[in-house]
Design a protein around this motif. Structure first.
Motif, PDB file in Angstrom:
ATOM      1  N   TYR A  74       0.834  -1.199   0.000  1.00  0.00           N
ATOM      2  CA  TYR A  74       0.000   0.000   0.000  1.00  0.00           C
ATOM      3  C   TYR A  74       0.880   1.267   0.000  1.00  0.00           C
ATOM      4  CZ  TYR A  74      -3.565  -3.309   1.555  1.00  0.00           C
ATOM      5  OH  TYR A  74      -4.408  -4.387   1.653  1.00  0.00           O
ATOM      6  N   TYR A  76      -0.045   5.087   1.282  1.00  0.00           N
ATOM      7  CA  TYR A  76      -1.112   5.829   1.953  1.00  0.00           C
ATOM      8  C   TYR A  76      -0.774   7.316   2.103  1.00  0.00           C
ATOM      9  CZ  TYR A  76      -3.591   1.551   3.280  1.00  0.00           C
ATOM     10  OH  TYR A  76      -4.297   0.374   3.247  1.00  0.00           O
ATOM     11  N   TRP A  80      -6.516  13.106  -0.762  1.00  0.00           N
ATOM     12  CA  TRP A  80      -6.040  13.018  -2.134  1.00  0.00           C
ATOM     13  C   TRP A  80      -5.300  14.277  -2.587  1.00  0.00           C
ATOM     14  CZ3 TRP A  80      -5.434   8.669  -4.511  1.00  0.00           C
ATOM     15  CH2 TRP A  80      -6.227   7.575  -4.151  1.00  0.00           C
ATOM     16  N   GLU A 103      -1.358  -0.544  -4.017  1.00  0.00           N
ATOM     17  CA  GLU A 103      -2.611   0.206  -4.008  1.00  0.00           C
ATOM     18  C   GLU A 103      -2.399   1.567  -3.374  1.00  0.00           C
ATOM     19  OE1 GLU A 103      -6.714   0.182  -1.492  1.00  0.00           O
ATOM     20  OE2 GLU A 103      -6.133  -1.751  -2.372  1.00  0.00           O
ATOM     21  N   ASN A 105      -4.125   4.911  -1.736  1.00  0.00           N
ATOM     22  CA  ASN A 105      -5.403   5.282  -1.134  1.00  0.00           C
ATOM     23  C   ASN A 105      -5.198   6.386  -0.104  1.00  0.00           C
ATOM     24  OD1 ASN A 105      -8.221   5.137  -0.713  1.00  0.00           O
ATOM     25  ND2 ASN A 105      -8.140   2.898  -0.957  1.00  0.00           N
ATOM     26  N   PRO A 110     -11.254   7.370   1.764  1.00  0.00           N
ATOM     27  CA  PRO A 110     -10.953   6.036   1.220  1.00  0.00           C
ATOM     28  C   PRO A 110     -11.861   5.681   0.042  1.00  0.00           C
ATOM     29  CG  PRO A 110     -12.193   5.849   3.241  1.00  0.00           C
ATOM     30  CD  PRO A 110     -11.862   7.298   3.101  1.00  0.00           C
ATOM     31  N   ASP A 112     -12.902   2.285  -2.692  1.00  0.00           N
ATOM     32  CA  ASP A 112     -12.842   0.858  -2.976  1.00  0.00           C
ATOM     33  C   ASP A 112     -12.652   0.700  -4.483  1.00  0.00           C
ATOM     34  OD1 ASP A 112     -13.015  -1.824  -3.231  1.00  0.00           O
ATOM     35  OD2 ASP A 112     -15.066  -2.010  -2.441  1.00  0.00           O
ATOM     36  N   PHE A 113     -11.429   0.467  -4.887  1.00  0.00           N
ATOM     37  CA  PHE A 113     -11.133   0.419  -6.317  1.00  0.00           C
ATOM     38  C   PHE A 113     -11.643  -0.850  -6.996  1.00  0.00           C
ATOM     39  CE2 PHE A 113      -7.996   3.571  -4.926  1.00  0.00           C
ATOM     40  CZ  PHE A 113      -8.229   4.568  -5.862  1.00  0.00           C
ATOM     41  N   SER A 118     -16.049   3.918  -7.992  1.00  0.00           N
ATOM     42  CA  SER A 118     -15.046   4.626  -7.204  1.00  0.00           C
ATOM     43  C   SER A 118     -14.221   5.576  -8.081  1.00  0.00           C
ATOM     44  CB  SER A 118     -14.124   3.633  -6.498  1.00  0.00           C
ATOM     45  OG  SER A 118     -13.402   2.867  -7.452  1.00  0.00           O
ATOM     46  N   LEU A 122     -12.923   9.314  -7.306  1.00  0.00           N
ATOM     47  CA  LEU A 122     -11.504   9.658  -7.421  1.00  0.00           C
ATOM     48  C   LEU A 122     -11.324  10.906  -8.271  1.00  0.00           C
ATOM     49  CD1 LEU A 122      -8.504   9.034  -6.997  1.00  0.00           C
ATOM     50  CD2 LEU A 122      -8.603   7.551  -9.014  1.00  0.00           C
TER      51      LEU A 122
END
Length: 517
Positions: A74, A76, A80, A103, A105, A110, A112-113, A118, A122
Motif C-alpha cells: 500500500y 497511503y 487526495w 494500491e 489510497n 478512502p 474501494d477500487f 469509485s 476519485l
C-alpha cells in the motif's frame, strides 16, 4: 502481514496559513495502519507544491519502490490533495503503482477500487484541488499584474539593483551601489556605437561586472534600467511598459540609442592588425608554382634579434621569398596603372547619371517619410485626446505615446541621413579618379586591410612566381577597361634565401588586353 509506505506533504503556504502540519498527518496514518494491522516500512515527508510529481522526495519514493516493490502493498496519504493537484499526472502514477501491485489510497477519503463507481469519486477528489490550485494561480497572476501596473517590481532584482520596499511598503528596487555605476558606464560605452556588446562586457568583467555574453545582451535590452517595467501580454490585455517606482540607472534617450544599435545599426567592429599582417599584405594572394597552393608567410629572428619576414609555401614545399623584395616588386607594378583622359570624362558622366538617379529615389523617400510623419503626429494627437477624455488608462497612454514617439524619432533620423548623402558630385569623382590615378601611393600609405582590398579588386586570380618571371592570368575587366596601357612588367630581381644570385622575374603581357574607348 501487509506492508505500506506513508507519505505526508505540505506546501510552505499551507504549513504557515492552514495548519496542515506534517506531524498531524503522520499521526493519522500511523493510527490507521495500526488499526488495519499494516506494517509501515518507511515514512516520507515533503514540503513542496503538488502541481506535478517532479518533487525531490517523491523521486526518492519512486527509487525506493523500484528497489522494494515485492515487499510493498500500500501507499497511503491522508487526503487526495496531499497526493497531487494534477488530475492527469495523478492517474498516471496510480496506474503505474497498480501495475507494480501497490494500491494507492487516502485514509480520510478512502475508495474501494474494486468498484467501478469509485473512479467517479476519485476524479472528484483529484479535480477539486486542481481547480482550487488554478484559481489561486489566476488570483496570484492578477495581483502581480495590478502591482506591476502601479510601478511595483515583483521579481528578483536584476544586476545593479537590490529588492527593496518603499516607505508605503510597496515592493520596488534600490541601487546596488557597487554594480549600478558599472552598468551605467556599460550602457554609455555601448551607446557610442564604437564597441560591441562583447567588448563592453569584457571591459567591465574584471572590474566586477561578471556576467556572460547572453546576460550582457539581455541586460542591454532590459527597460528596467531606464526606470520602466515591462508587463507581458495576457488574455486580451496587450503588452505594456509602465513607469516604475524604482530609480533609473540610465536615461531614456540613452536606452533608446542602445536599442537602435542592438537592432543592427551599430558601427562595424574595428579589427586590429598585427605586425605580421602589415609586413605580409600579399599573404593569400600569391600562388606556389610547385603545388598551386596559396603562399603563406611568417617571420624569423636573425642573430642581431631583428625579425625578417618571408612568403613561403607549406613545410614540404621549398618555395620561399623575402617579403620586403616581393612587396617592393608589387608596388612597382602598381605604377603601371594610369587612367585614360577620355575614360575620366566618361566616368564622370556615369557618376553624374548614377547620382542623379539615386537623388530622385532619395527625394521620393523623403516625401514618403513626410507623409508617415504626418500620420504619426495625427496618431499622437489622437492618443492624447483619448487620455484626456479618460478613454484609456495612464499606463496604456504612456506605452502608446512612447512607441509612437520612437517611430517618429527613427523616421527623422532616416531623413537626416538621406539629406546628408546629397553631396557635391565632384567630391565623389575626385575620390574615384584619385584611387586609380595614384593607386601605388594609396597602396603604400594604407594599412594591411586596405592593401588586401586593393589587391583583390585589381587581380581576381592569384599572382604566380616562376623561376624567371612574375605573372598573373587576368586583370579585373573593369580595371583593364579604364587604364590606358599595361606595359610588360619590368625585369626585376628577387633574391631567395637559398640562392646567392638574383632570380630574374619577368612578367609577360597580361592575359586580358585592354579595349580602346
Amino acid at each position: 502481514m501487509s506492508n505500506a509506505i506513508i507519505y505526508t506533504r505540505v506546501s510552505t503556504d499551507e504549513q504557515a496559513n492552514k495548519g496542515f502540519s506534517l506531524p498531524h498527518q503522520k499521526q493519522v496514518l500511523e493510527m490507521f495502519c495500526q488499526h488495519k494491522d499494516i506494517s509501515i516500512l518507511k515514512h516520507f515527508k515533503e514540503d513542496f507544491s503538488a502541481k506535478n510529481f517532479d518533487r525531490p522526495v517523491f523521486k526518492e519514493i519512486l527509487t525506493y519502490i523500484e528497489a522494494n516493490r515485492k515487499n510493498i502493498d500500500y501507499f497511503y496519504i491522508t487526503r487526495w490533495d496531499r497526493f497531487s493537484r494534477n488530475v492527469e499526472e495523478a492517474y498516471r502514477i496510480i496506474r503505474e503503482f497498480r501495475e507494480k501491485g501497490i494500491e494507492v489510497n487516502a485514509v480520510e477519503q478512502p475508495l474501494d477500487f474494486s468498484q467501478p463507481d469509485s473512479k467517479v469519486m476519485l476524479a472528484v477528489y483529484l479535480v477539486i484541488p486542481e481547480v482550487e490550485n488554478d484559481k489561486n494561480s489566476i488570483r496570484t497572476k492578477e495581483g502581480l499584474r495590478r502591482a506591476m501596473k502601479e510601478g511595483c517590481f515583483v521579481g528578483l532584482a536584476p544586476k545593479g539593483y537590490i529588492n527593496h520596499r518603499n516607505p508605503q511598503g510597496k515592493s520596488t528596487l534600490a541601487f546596488d551601489e557597487t554594480m549600478a555605476p558599472l552598468i551605467r558606464k556599460a550602457f554609455l560605452d555601448y551607446s557610442k556605437g564604437i564597441l560591441s556588446a562583447e567588448e563592453v562586457r569584457k571591459k567591465y568583467y574584471h572590474k566586477g561586472l561578471k556576467i556572460s555574453k547572453n546576460t550582457m545582451l539581455n541586460l542591454l535590452k532590459n527597460p528596467v534600467y531606464c526606470g520602466k517595467i515591462y508587463i507581458k501580454p495576457w488574455r486580451k490585455e496587450e503588452e505594456v511598459l509602465v513607469q516604475g517606482l524604482h530609480p533609473a540607472i540610465i536615461d531614456e534617450d540613452t536606452f533608446d540609442s542602445v536599442q537602435r544599435l542592438l537592432k543592427g545599426k551599430q558601427k562595424a567592429k574595428i579589427h586590429k592588425f598585427s605586425e605580421i599582417d602589415e609586413e605580409l599584405p600579399l599573404r593569400g594572394y600569391l600562388e606556389c608554382k610547385s603545388c598551386g597552393r596559396a603562399l603563406t608567410g611568417s617571420a624569423s629572428k636573425g642573430r642581431n634579434g631583428k625579425r625578417h619576414f618571408y612568403y613561403h609555401c607549406q613545410p614540404k614545399c621549398k618555395e620561399r621569398y623575402k617579403a620586403d623584395e616581393v612587396n617592393a616588386l608589387f608596388e612597382n607594378l602598381l605604377k603601371e596603372f594610369v587612367i585614360k583622359e577620355d575614360v575620366k570624362k566618361l566616368y564622370k558622366e556615369l557618376l553624374d547619371e548614377t547620382f542623379n538617379g539615386e537623388k530622385k529615389d532619395r527625394q521620393l523617400r523623403i516625401k514618403q517619410i513626410n507623409r508617415e510623419l504626418e500620420t504619426l503626429n495625427a496618431r499622437m494627437e489622437s492618443i492624447e485626446n483619448k487620455f484626456l477624455d479618460d478613454l484609456i488608462e495612464a499606463s496604456i497612454f504612456k506605452t502608446l505615446k512612447r512607441k509612437t514617439q520612437m517611430k517618429i524619432n527613427d523616421l527623422k533620423s532616416e531623413m537626416t541621413n538621406i539629406k546628408s548623402l546629397d553631396k557635391n558630385i565632384e567630391e565623389y569623382l575626385k575620390l574615384g579618379i584619385s584611387f586609380l590615378h595614384g593607386i601605388d601611393r594609396l597602396y603604400k600609405t594604407s594599412p594591411s586591410n586596405i592593401k588586401k582590398k586593393i589587391v583583390g579588386s585589381i587581380f581576381p586570380e592569384k599572382l604566380v612566381f616562376l623561376e624567371n618571371k612574375y605573372r598573373t592570368a587576368n586583370l579585373d575587366p573593369f580595371i583593364s577597361l579604364i587604364i590606358s596601357k599595361h606595359a610588360p612588367f619590368k625585369r626585376l630581381k628577387i633574391k631567395t634565401p637559398r640562392q646567392n644570385d638574383g632570380v630574374s622575374m619577368k612578367a609577360p603581357p597580361l592575359g586580358l588586353e585592354p579595349r580602346t574607348l
